[in-house]
Design a protein around this motif. Sequence first.
Motif, PDB file in Angstrom:
ATOM      1  N   TYR A   1       0.809  -1.219   0.000  1.00 44.94           N
ATOM      2  CA  TYR A   1       0.000   0.000   0.000  1.00 44.94           C
ATOM      3  C   TYR A   1       0.842   1.269   0.000  1.00 44.94           C
ATOM      4  O   TYR A   1       1.874   1.347   0.630  1.00 44.94           O
TER       5      TYR A   1
ATOM      6  N   HIS B   1       0.677   5.874   2.817  1.00 45.90           N
ATOM      7  CA  HIS B   1       1.246   6.489   4.008  1.00 45.90           C
ATOM      8  C   HIS B   1       2.278   7.552   3.632  1.00 45.90           C
ATOM      9  O   HIS B   1       3.113   7.318   2.777  1.00 45.90           O
TER      10      HIS B   1
ATOM     11  N   ASP C   1       6.248   1.377   8.097  1.00 47.94           N
ATOM     12  CA  ASP C   1       4.861   1.302   7.641  1.00 47.94           C
ATOM     13  C   ASP C   1       4.587   2.529   6.786  1.00 47.94           C
ATOM     14  O   ASP C   1       4.508   3.633   7.312  1.00 47.94           O
TER      15      ASP C   1
ATOM     16  N   TYR D   1       5.324   2.847  15.758  1.00 43.65           N
ATOM     17  CA  TYR D   1       4.277   2.638  14.750  1.00 43.65           C
ATOM     18  C   TYR D   1       3.383   3.873  14.619  1.00 43.65           C
ATOM     19  O   TYR D   1       2.935   4.439  15.605  1.00 43.65           O
ATOM     20  N   HIS D   2       3.142   4.286  13.367  1.00 43.35           N
ATOM     21  CA  HIS D   2       2.299   5.449  13.060  1.00 43.35           C
ATOM     22  C   HIS D   2       2.773   6.729  13.741  1.00 43.35           C
ATOM     23  O   HIS D   2       1.958   7.517  14.236  1.00 43.35           O
TER      24      HIS D   2
END
Length: 435
Positions: free
Chosen positions: A177, A180, A186, A317-318
């Motif tokens: 994907y 982001h 990620d 993360y994020h």
Amino acid sequence: MDFKPIIDTLMRRLYPLNRSLTGEDNRKTLRLIREIIPLNILEYASGTNVYDWTVPDEWNVKDAWIKNSKGKKVVDFKESNLHLVSYSVPIHETMSYKKISKKLFFLEDLPDAIPYRTSYYKKDWGFCIAKSQFDTKFMENEKYEVLIDSSLAPGSMSIGEFLIKGKSEKEILVSSYICHPSMANDSLSGVVLSVCLAKYLYLKRNELQHSYRFVFLPETIGAVAYLFKNEEIMRKIDCGFVITTVGGKGVIGFKSSFDPTHEINGIANSVLSDNVKNYVQYPFDIRGSDERQYSSQQFRINTVSITKDKYYEYSYYHTSLDNLQFVETDSIMETLKIYCQVTDLLDLNIKFKNTSGFGEPMLSKYDLYPHLGGSAKFHNGRELTKIDIILWLLHYCDGNKSLYEISIKMNVPIKILYEVGSELVTKGLLSKSSE
Ligand code: ZN
């Protein structure tokens, strides 16, 4: 081929782009990928209904900042695209501390990290900042000028697609994907690994048994739209990979597909247990990435993920700390090698059918029997001669059993079964079963 320079360059060039569900930077991302592999770039128009969803308006950002009453920027999108909540609507307004503080997001437990937030389907706006920034730059009684110079207008959603044709019609899906913004593990590491895997398979396309369909799309809406537009093809796909979070400093992980008995799980696990001392097993979970769409009832594609610092599992993360210092080329290389080995095995996992007729063929007639001797040692010390393997293959290969299934029964690696089976094909004793 040395993939390190590709990984280095792509990570560096793709990292700064302000990716989202749509927008010019998604297109730029796909164009940069197209410099490595011959990608088709597809555009799905805003407003297109795809199953229960609608392709949203295109979002682009020119600038965004917050200034204090002295005109000094206290938050600047140009310093980090994570500062802006993705899909923020345009605004230019001066407001009180009380009002602006309701639009600021930060993390108490990671005071130096900018969190990642989106508001895709609710028209809203907001800024994400480090807690330390909030504490030092935002004061009660102060007024703040807020500018978000963004546009949300009919345009299109960009998707990258690349099909590598093998000998059979059987396709394996590889999905990553591209929605982001500036975070490295990620999802950028997964995108970059997918590009390398595509290149790896493309370079050996003449020897591939199966076909490989690579897609680079925004999570959820991209996958839903791609399924909608390619329903017939996608319904025939049996298995694949959702590649994400493959470059962290932590552990290798394996998330199995919805049907744990599907062979892709066994094949991936066999490569992992041969190569990685301790890897974490994650059972299928409906929370996650686009396996949610691919596994849905009408498609039921078994997708697995091999990760290095899996999403949800690492503290950065994020956040903005998931950056180019957190992700190293060597970490992506480590995961890439595993993916290459798994696809190698998956590719050899074909079905043969015994075409020799009734009874056992007279092997000496085929120039197989007399010249074979000696024995080969396989896995658990059990010795099998090549003639044993030939006889077992003739016994098992009924066109329905995969080489993986036979390899488990015989405890012989798929690669050896494939080589011996291919020799029997040239002798007319087996044929490759079409799937
Ligand atoms: Zn994410």
